[in-house]
Design a protein around this motif. Structure first.
Motif, PDB file in Angstrom:
ATOM      1  N   GLY A 242      -4.223   2.353  -4.322  1.00  0.00           N
ATOM      2  CA  GLY A 242      -3.926   1.873  -2.982  1.00  0.00           C
ATOM      3  C   GLY A 242      -4.305   2.902  -1.930  1.00  0.00           C
TER       4      GLY A 242
ATOM      5  N   GLY B 167      -3.574  -3.434  -4.068  1.00  0.00           N
ATOM      6  CA  GLY B 167      -2.385  -2.713  -3.620  1.00  0.00           C
ATOM      7  C   GLY B 167      -2.200  -1.411  -4.375  1.00  0.00           C
ATOM      8  N   ASN B 168      -1.078  -0.745  -4.123  1.00  0.00           N
ATOM      9  CA  ASN B 168      -0.830   0.571  -4.695  1.00  0.00           C
ATOM     10  C   ASN B 168      -0.822   0.519  -6.219  1.00  0.00           C
ATOM     11  OD1 ASN B 168      -0.203   3.383  -4.183  1.00  0.00           O
ATOM     12  ND2 ASN B 168       1.801   2.942  -5.044  1.00  0.00           N
TER      13      ASN B 168
ATOM     14  N   GLN C   9       0.818  -1.218   0.000  1.00  0.00           N
ATOM     15  CA  GLN C   9       0.000   0.000   0.000  1.00  0.00           C
ATOM     16  C   GLN C   9       0.855   1.271   0.000  1.00  0.00           C
ATOM     17  OE1 GLN C   9      -3.219  -0.065  -0.394  1.00  0.00           O
ATOM     18  NE2 GLN C   9      -3.496  -2.276  -0.186  1.00  0.00           N
TER      19      GLN C   9
END
Length: 359
Positions: A230, A304-305, A40
């Motif tokens: 994220g 996620g990011n 993240q």
């Protein structure tokens, strides 16, 4: 939500100061939390919480050492990026263009510790004739190919540089036209808004808070619907809202969010701010929508990011497979954010002809 995710969010709220009770994390859980933090791009923020936690409860030496070492690495990366931002802005002004740094190091200044935010690349809004900016980009980076809102300049060392002639965009062409007109009206004020970077790195222009509350929601919307997003961008928005706004500004922002087709995404973001970060109700620009917000939070945890860890995405080796993958994504998001999803295939054709014009 898994127990590891619950501990992760507890540590995040503790790191932000929204939770006073120290989280209870076992020795075996630290590695998983560290992985989530990396996915993240929130390692630097959680390091602040780990420092607080280590003062009130014993932590294994290897845990403290690993997190504190990452803190130093993130701080050094921020220092390099601050210097690079100053160089890029100075160069563009020398070439005769008004400009301002988008997101990135401007956002880092909103954090209690401006060296805690994990930095990425440099995004700089450059105001002027689009074709001339594209030519400048190709001169800097002959391999660069322009897209609707930016062109890649030559990197500074290992730091990528994106020069934006449009800060952002919407797939819905009606909303997009309204937004681009508003960007044009706001450009002079944003490029004149100078701030000092830490440790004497220099003075650079960054957007005002009022501009950022709209622009950064557009940025969040784009990444939600296009490639994944994220929690780092949500934490950025949290610190932006923490700077405060009046009731009049709230009403003005709500009107603009509706006018630009961002209201639905904003209600989802407000839910994530409250549920995951523990943000107080007075920080909410608009009412939170639990249905959309839960969907968005689940997407963030899975992807996620910027969607880098989304296992649902297959490696796309052809334009056809990438287009099919994007259509599947549109269908998944359709019931939550219908306008942008329905317009996305139309915008793709529009963008195709735009590229032919500006290639």
């Amino acid at each position: 939500m898994t127990s590891t995710a619950e501990k992760f969010f507890s540590l995040l709220r503790y790191s932000l100061g929204e939770q006073q009770q120290p989280p209870v994390i076992s020795d075996d859980e630290w590695e998983d939390i560290n992985v989530m933090a990396a996915e993240q791009s929130l390692t630097g923020i959680l390091c602040q919480g780990v420092m607080r936690l280590s003062a009130v409860t014993p932590l294994p030496d290897e845990v403290r050492l690993a997190w504190f070492l990452q803190t130093d690495q993130i701080a050094e990366a921020n220092k390099r990026l601050n210097v690079a931002c100053f160089k890029v802005a100075k160069r563009l002004r020398k070439d005769g263009y008004d400009c301002c740094i988008l997101k990135g190091q401007g956002n880092a200044l909103m954090y209690p510790n401006p060296f805690a935010r994990i930095p990425g690349d440099i995004d700089i809004w450059t105001v002027g004739d689009i074709r001339s900016i594209i030519e400048l980009g190709k001169k800097s980076n002959p391999e660069a190919r322009p897209v609707y809102h930016h062109i890649d300049f030559a990197p500074i060392g290992d730091i990528p540089v994106e020069v934006h002639y449009r800060p952002g965009f919407m797939h819905n062409l009606i909303h997009n036209r309204r937004m681009q007109r508003w960007f044009g009206q706001q450009a002079a004020e944003q490029c004149a808004h100078q701030v000092e970077l830490p440790e004497g790195a220099g003075s650079v222009p960054v957007p005002t808070d009022a501009f950022n509350r709209i622009f950064q929601m557009a940025h969040i919307s784009k990444h939600i619907l296009h490639e994944g997003i994220g929690l780092r961008q949500i934490v950025d928005y949290y610190f932006l809202l923490k700077k405060g706004f009046t009731q009049e500004e709230r009403q003005r922002d709500e009107r603009l969010l509706r006018r630009f087709g961002l209201y639905g995404v904003a209600t989802a973001v407000m839910y994530v701010l409250q549920e995951a970060l523990g943000a107080p109700k007075q920080l909410m620009l608009v009412p939170a929508d639990e249905r959309k917000g839960r969907f968005l939070l689940d997407e963030m945890l899975l992807a996620g990011n910027f969607g880098q860890f989304d296992k649902r995405l297959a490696n796309s080796h052809s334009q056809l497979s990438r287009n099919v993958q994007r259509l599947r994504r549109d269908l998944r998001f359709l019931s939550y954010f219908p306008s942008e999803c329905l317009w996305e295939p139309v915008f793709r054709w529009y963008h195709f002809f735009w590229r032919l014009r500006f290639r």
